[in-house]
Write an enzyme that holds these catalytic residues in place. Structure first.
Site, PDB file in Angstrom:
ATOM      1  CB  SER A 138      -0.895   0.017   1.250  1.00 28.41           C
ATOM      2  OG  SER A 138      -1.608   1.238   1.357  1.00 28.41           O
ATOM      3  CE1 TYR A 150      -4.546  -2.513   5.194  1.00 27.10           C
ATOM      4  CE2 TYR A 150      -4.011  -0.210   4.762  1.00 27.10           C
ATOM      5  CZ  TYR A 150      -4.274  -1.487   4.304  1.00 27.10           C
ATOM      6  OH  TYR A 150      -4.246  -1.745   2.953  1.00 27.10           O
TER       7      TYR A 150
END
Length: 232
Positions: A138, A150
């Site tokens: 990401s 996350y």
């Protein structure tokens, strides 16, 4: 690529689903792995059972991934591309609000352990075929984010991809880290989507196929892809 085998975790929606469609279009047989049996079966029906295999798999469980690999080899006899794409976030922060220990544990098991287990189990097959391992990281695996844990799991995936590439040097296996920015997928069902431009799942799928379709001597190590105008 005709009849080579492309395995995708997190294949039932979003980036995984879009990549499966592009992979079939490119001539691959595809293995569709995810926790949602109904969605996988619907996708398999659309892609055709001759070209696709749906396998219910929870990547946070080693035995479930072993079963996924076993069913793949029993059906197709080989493995050429693996896309470790499964992952999720519920936005748990390090400070404030209620404790969400079980949510944290699940996120680490899916995002980090799950990707690592996919690599560990499938790399021996990819060595046999001179294959390609891809993993979804990401943008927030490079920067910080309010989705703190996350973001930390995706920093772990960034390091994992580099470690796998180093280990595969000289073994003929290519390794690609795919780092999307904001993409319009069900990922955002449980957290607030930022007010920013966004990509579509097919934008990432096309980038994946680009990396996979390069000549064998070309290893696209990282694809960092943001929508035009995303600030960070």
């Amino acid at each position: 690529m005709n009849r080579n085998v492309f395995l995708i975790t997190g294949a039932s929606t979003g980036i995984g689903e879009a990549t499966a469609r592009r992979a079939v279009e490119a001539g691959f047989n595809v293995v569709l792995a995810a926790r949602s049996t109904a969605k996988l079966q619907q996708l398999q029906s659309e892609l055709g059972s001759a070209r696709s295999l749906a396998v219910t798999c929870d990547v946070s469980h080693w035995q479930s991934q072993q079963k996924m690999l076993q069913e793949t080899l029993e059906r197709f006899g080989r493995l050429d591309v693996v896309f470790a794409n499964a992952g999720f976030s519920k936005g748990s922060t390090f400070f404030g609000g209620e404790d969400k220990a079980e949510e944290w544990k699940e996120m680490v098991l899916v995002n980090v352990f799950g990707a690592a287990a996919t690599a560990r189990l499938t790399l021996p097959e990819l060595v046999k075929t001179g294959g390609h391992f891809l993993v979804t990281g990401s943008v927030v695996g490079r920067t910080t984010s309010i989705r703190n844990l996350y973001s930390a799991t995706k920093w772990a995936v960034t390091g994992m991809a580099q470690a796998i590439r180093n280990e595969m040097a000289g073994r003929g296996v290519r390794v690609t880290l795919v780092e999307p920015g904001v993409v319009d997928t069900p990922f955002w069902d449980n957290i607030q989507k930022p007010d920013t431009p966004e990509l579509q799942p097919d934008d990432i799928a096309r980038a994946v196929i680009y990396a996979v379709s390069q000549p064998p001597h070309v290893d696209v190590n990282e694809i960092l892809i943001r929508p035009t105008g995303q600030p960070n």
